[in-house]
Design a protein around this motif. Structure first.
Motif, PDB file in Angstrom:
ATOM      1  N   UNK A 117       0.840  -1.208   0.000  1.00 36.79           N
ATOM      2  CA  UNK A 117       0.000   0.000   0.000  1.00 36.79           C
ATOM      3  C   UNK A 117       0.873   1.256   0.000  1.00 36.79           C
ATOM      4  N   UNK A 118       1.966   1.200   0.739  1.00 39.18           N
ATOM      5  CA  UNK A 118       2.871   2.348   0.797  1.00 39.18           C
ATOM      6  C   UNK A 118       3.542   2.578  -0.563  1.00 39.18           C
ATOM      7  N   UNK A 119       3.915   1.499  -1.242  1.00 40.05           N
ATOM      8  CA  UNK A 119       4.524   1.633  -2.562  1.00 40.05           C
ATOM      9  C   UNK A 119       3.544   2.194  -3.571  1.00 40.05           C
ATOM     10  N   UNK A 120       2.297   1.763  -3.483  1.00 37.68           N
ATOM     11  CA  UNK A 120       1.263   2.285  -4.400  1.00 37.68           C
ATOM     12  C   UNK A 120       1.010   3.763  -4.112  1.00 37.68           C
TER      13      UNK A 120
ATOM     14  N   UNK B 151       3.202   5.948  -3.055  1.00 39.90           N
ATOM     15  CA  UNK B 151       4.367   6.731  -3.494  1.00 39.90           C
ATOM     16  C   UNK B 151       4.328   6.918  -4.998  1.00 39.90           C
ATOM     17  N   UNK B 152       3.881   5.941  -5.737  1.00 38.50           N
ATOM     18  CA  UNK B 152       3.860   6.012  -7.200  1.00 38.50           C
ATOM     19  C   UNK B 152       2.775   6.895  -7.667  1.00 38.50           C
TER      20      UNK B 152
END
Length: 181
Positions: free
Chosen positions: A175-178, A180-181
């Protein structure tokens, strides 16, 4: 010692086995006329006094449910200082909690004076510990197997908990990676 006579009061407390002690007469409070009690041996008089004390305590049915088992257990402790646990080994460790519970309630019941007999709580607890020790000593493989099974179950539970935490962490990372993108 006469068989069945006053010198061998098996009718009051048959010490040949725990079961026979349990089945002995716990209601008889005197033998013959009171004026002839002087001829009665001391150990017989003591047993009669124990019975009389329990009968006196059991004036109503509720008290009887407490007084008579108390008397019976006290006679068992008095007559059998070293309780044999070996006959219970056929049931493996299933009987151990029952034996421990029996001792716990016996300690509560027998720590009060019953007639002329009284045993201290530490003495009764020592007998409980001795009985548990006999179980452990009589079945060392079962006890150690039980211990290691418990360790294994605990470690499997910890592993499962860690796997759940790992999945939660991976989901949070995704969820954190999504985000950031």
């Amino acid at each position: 010692r006469t068989r069945g006579g006053l010198n061998s009061p098996s009718f009051l407390c048959d010490t040949s086995s725990i079961n026979n002690t349990y089945l002995s007469n716990h209601n008889l409070t005197h033998i013959g006329a009171p004026k002839h009690m002087d001829d009665t041996p001391t150990h017989v008089t003591d047993l009669l006094e124990m019975n009389a004390a329990a009968v006196a305590q059991s004036s109503n049915m509720r008290n009887r449910e407490i007084a008579m088992p108390s008397l019976t257990r006290c006679k068992i402790f008095m007559s059998h200082p070293d309780l044999d646990m070996e006959p219970l080994f056929v049931y493996k460790l299933k009987c151990l909690p029952l034996v421990a519970a029996w001792f716990r309630t016996s300690i509560q019941l027998c720590s009060d004076e019953v007639g002329s007999w009284k045993e201290s709580v530490p003495e009764l607890e020592s007998r409980e510990l001795s009985a548990v020790y006999k179980f452990v000593r009589g079945m060392p493989l079962q006890v150690s197997d039980g211990y290691w099974m418990n360790v294994l179950n605990e470690s499997q539970a910890k592993k499962k908990k860690l796997q759940v935490e790992k999945r939660k962490f991976e989901v949070m990372l995704q969820r954190a990676e999504k985000g950031i993108q």
